[in-house]
Motif scaffolding. Structure first.
Motif, short mmCIF file in Angstrom:
data_model
loop_
_atom_site.label_atom_id
_atom_site.label_comp_id
_atom_site.label_asym_id
_atom_site.label_seq_id
_atom_site.Cartn_x
_atom_site.Cartn_y
_atom_site.Cartn_z
N ASP A 208 9.31 42.33 -80.16
CA ASP A 208 10.30 42.70 -81.10
C ASP A 208 10.64 41.11 -81.96
O ASP A 208 11.82 40.99 -82.59
CB ASP A 208 11.66 42.69 -80.21
N GLY A 209 9.63 39.99 -81.85
CA GLY A 209 10.10 38.79 -82.49
C GLY A 209 11.10 37.90 -82.21
O GLY A 209 11.58 36.98 -83.12
N ASN A 210 11.70 38.09 -80.89
CA ASN A 210 12.72 37.26 -80.41
C ASN A 210 12.46 36.13 -79.20
O ASN A 210 13.06 35.38 -78.99
CB ASN A 210 13.67 37.98 -79.84
N THR A 211 11.02 36.26 -78.85
CA THR A 211 10.78 35.20 -77.97
C THR A 211 9.43 34.84 -78.16
O THR A 211 8.47 35.68 -78.96
CB THR A 211 10.69 35.65 -76.57
N ILE A 212 9.00 33.51 -77.85
CA ILE A 212 7.43 33.11 -77.75
C ILE A 212 7.22 32.39 -76.52
O ILE A 212 7.82 31.53 -76.16
CB ILE A 212 7.42 31.75 -78.84
N SER A 213 6.34 32.98 -75.78
CA SER A 213 5.99 32.73 -74.33
C SER A 213 4.81 31.76 -74.79
O SER A 213 3.67 32.07 -75.22
CB SER A 213 5.83 33.66 -73.55
N GLY A 214 4.71 30.37 -74.00
CA GLY A 214 3.69 29.75 -74.24
C GLY A 214 3.53 28.30 -73.46
O GLY A 214 4.13 28.28 -72.26
N LYS A 215 2.87 27.59 -73.92
CA LYS A 215 2.71 26.06 -73.01
C LYS A 215 2.84 24.86 -74.10
O LYS A 215 2.35 24.94 -75.19
CB LYS A 215 1.04 26.21 -72.22
N TRP A 216 3.57 24.06 -73.51
CA TRP A 216 3.81 22.54 -74.22
C TRP A 216 2.57 21.60 -73.60
O TRP A 216 2.54 21.39 -72.45
CB TRP A 216 5.10 22.24 -73.86
N THR A 217 1.80 20.90 -74.47
CA THR A 217 0.82 20.21 -74.03
C THR A 217 1.20 18.81 -74.78
O THR A 217 1.39 18.64 -75.93
CB THR A 217 -0.60 20.52 -74.33
N GLN A 218 1.39 17.72 -73.91
CA GLN A 218 1.59 16.44 -74.23
C GLN A 218 1.01 15.32 -73.47
O GLN A 218 1.06 15.23 -72.27
CB GLN A 218 3.10 16.04 -74.51
N GLY A 219 0.23 14.45 -74.16
CA GLY A 219 -0.41 13.34 -73.41
C GLY A 219 -1.40 13.85 -72.29
O GLY A 219 -1.38 13.35 -70.99
N GLY A 220 -1.99 15.03 -72.38
CA GLY A 220 -3.00 15.49 -71.32
C GLY A 220 -2.24 16.50 -70.42
O GLY A 220 -2.85 16.99 -69.52
N ARG A 221 -0.89 16.54 -70.34
CA ARG A 221 -0.27 17.16 -69.25
C ARG A 221 0.28 18.61 -70.00
O ARG A 221 0.81 18.33 -71.19
CB ARG A 221 1.03 16.50 -68.90
N THR A 222 0.09 19.48 -69.23
CA THR A 222 0.59 21.02 -69.81
C THR A 222 1.65 21.56 -69.12
O THR A 222 1.68 21.62 -67.94
CB THR A 222 -0.42 21.95 -70.07
N LEU B 54 4.30 13.05 -81.76
CA LEU B 54 4.49 13.09 -80.36
C LEU B 54 3.29 13.31 -79.35
O LEU B 54 3.35 13.13 -78.37
CB LEU B 54 5.60 14.13 -80.18
N ASN B 55 2.26 13.32 -80.22
CA ASN B 55 0.89 13.62 -79.67
C ASN B 55 1.06 14.91 -78.76
O ASN B 55 0.78 15.07 -77.58
CB ASN B 55 0.54 12.41 -78.55
N ALA B 56 1.64 16.06 -79.36
CA ALA B 56 1.97 17.26 -78.58
C ALA B 56 1.50 18.47 -79.56
O ALA B 56 1.42 18.40 -80.76
CB ALA B 56 3.36 17.37 -78.12
N THR B 57 1.32 19.80 -78.54
CA THR B 57 1.05 20.77 -79.20
C THR B 57 1.80 21.99 -78.37
O THR B 57 2.19 21.68 -77.26
CB THR B 57 -0.55 21.05 -79.26
N PHE B 58 2.05 22.99 -79.12
CA PHE B 58 2.46 24.12 -78.45
C PHE B 58 1.79 25.32 -78.93
O PHE B 58 1.55 25.42 -79.94
CB PHE B 58 4.13 24.36 -78.74
N ASP B 59 1.29 26.24 -77.88
CA ASP B 59 0.66 27.55 -78.08
C ASP B 59 1.26 28.50 -77.44
O ASP B 59 1.48 28.56 -76.28
CB ASP B 59 -0.74 27.36 -77.54
#
Length: 383
Positions: free
Chosen positions: A101-115, A90-95
């Motif tokens: 508590d291990g129940n949520t992951i807050s982050g950013k999705w990057t795909q095709g140069g857009r975050t 998908l040409n994508a990354t997630f950071d």
């Protein structure tokens, strides 16, 4: 002595939440809020994360409001609370950052140069979203000779994950790959079988997305034919083929038989073959694949010579090949997690593993093979 037991035991009494925080296996879901010229949309995403036999994290991604077809996650890492996910197809990354508590992951999705912000929540049986069954992908007619009716080519991002090829529905994609890589894939060649051409063939990297002019998902051979035509039309590739004697590895089968397991899969279905990485170990996994596919996989990713299939076997097989690579054999993988040098269970080198696990041999020899002599090639024309 009894008074000392309580403090000692207390050292090992970790809260359940702390143990959970170290484990990101399970189902994670979140919503991407996408805004475009035609308005905005909420797109639900799901990641299912598990552990492979080698204890590495692996996973599958679903975009359930678009195409529910599962997409294999290329890599997942957890370092402290930092979570990184890469999806080459998908040409994508997630950071993201894992909560205490291990129940949520807050982050950013990057795909095709857009975050875009993406916050994932650990799902339970009660809260997990229903994933629709993907419609069966129609298969392209076996006698079709497709080409791209439309194709987009653009330079890859410098920080893009390790490249590869794949399918998005009917579309064929390559991500973060060199032109030499595309030539090797399309024409089943080793790097030693390509002569001539400018230096940028091995340095400049591109992403391509193209749709065939024929209905249905192409086979692997049809995909290669499409990439051949793309190289000729958009990169102005011109060449001729010569027979030259080169050092090769001959794949041979003993007269006593092999250890291969014939596949029960559809002989007309798309074969599955790929590499898994573990601490100090590479695994080549084949599902419903031919030995020509094995030869191509080894010469494209691991070995320093072309591989010639001289077994005479034309069937399709399921197999797992585990071996300990040397430094030259992991260059295309960006290195491996370090293994334990004292591990008595570490698999042997690829040549011994090939014989012990598959009942085949890779013999160094010389043979006359096709060599592509490049006469002309240019950077891609504009989209």
């Amino acid at each position: 002595m009894q008074r000392l037991l309580l403090p000692i035991l207390a050292l090992f009494a970790f809260p359940a939440s702390a143990l959970l925080a170290q484990n990101i296996t399970g189902t994670w879901q979140g919503t991407l809020k996408v805004t475009g010229p035609n308005g905005s949309a909420d797109l639900r995403t799901v990641m299912k994360i598990s552990r492979a036999d080698n204890e590495n994290l692996r996973g599958v991604f679903y975009g359930i409001d678009q195409d529910p077809t599962p997409v294999a996650i290329t890599s997942i890492t957890l370092k402290g609370t930092a979570v990184k996910v890469a999806l080459v197809q998908l040409n994508a990354t997630f950071d993201g950052t894992l909560s205490g508590d291990g129940n949520t992951i807050s982050g950013k999705w990057t795909q095709g140069g857009r975050t875009i912000p993406l916050n994932l929540v650990r799902a339970t049986d009660q809260t997990a979203w229903t994933i629709p069954e993907p419609p069966p992908a129609p298969i392209m007619a076996a006698n079709a000779k497709p080409e791209f009716v439309v194709a987009t080519i653009k330079p890859s991002r410098p920080d893009a994950p390790r490249g590869g090829y794949g399918f998005r529905g009917q579309d064929v994609t390559t991500t973060n790959v060199t032109v030499n890589w595309m030539i090797k894939l399309a024409y089943n060649l080793h790097a030693r079988q390509i002569v001539g051409g400018p230096a940028w063939l091995d340095s400049a990297k591109y992403d391509t997305v193209g749709r065939p002019d024929t209905p249905g998902q192409p086979s692997r051979d049809q995909m290669k034919l499409m990439i051949q035509k793309l190289l000729v039309d958009r990169f102005q590739l011109r060449f001729h083929i010569e027979k030259r004697e080169l050092p090769v590895y001959a794949m041979v089968a003993p007269k006593t038989g092999t250890k291969l397991t014939p596949s029960a899969g559809d002989p007309n279905a798309f074969p599955g073959i790929g590499f898994n990485q573990g601490p100090g170990v590479l695994s080549l996994v084949g599902r419903n694949t031919t030995l020509d596919g094995v030869a191509n996989g080894l010469q494209s990713n691991v070995l320093d010579r072309p591989v010639v299939n001289q077994t005479g076997l034309t069937g399709r097989y399921d197999f797992l090949l585990r071996f300990t690579p040397d430094a030259s054999q992991i260059a295309n993988f960006g290195g491996l997690p370090p293994g334990n040098a004292a591990d008595s269970d570490a698999p042997p080198d690829i040549f011994s593993a090939f014989q012990q696990q598959l009942g085949l041999k890779l013999e160094p020899t010389k043979a006359f093979v096709d060599v592509m002599v490049i006469e002309r090639i240019e950077r891609p024309s504009e989209n």
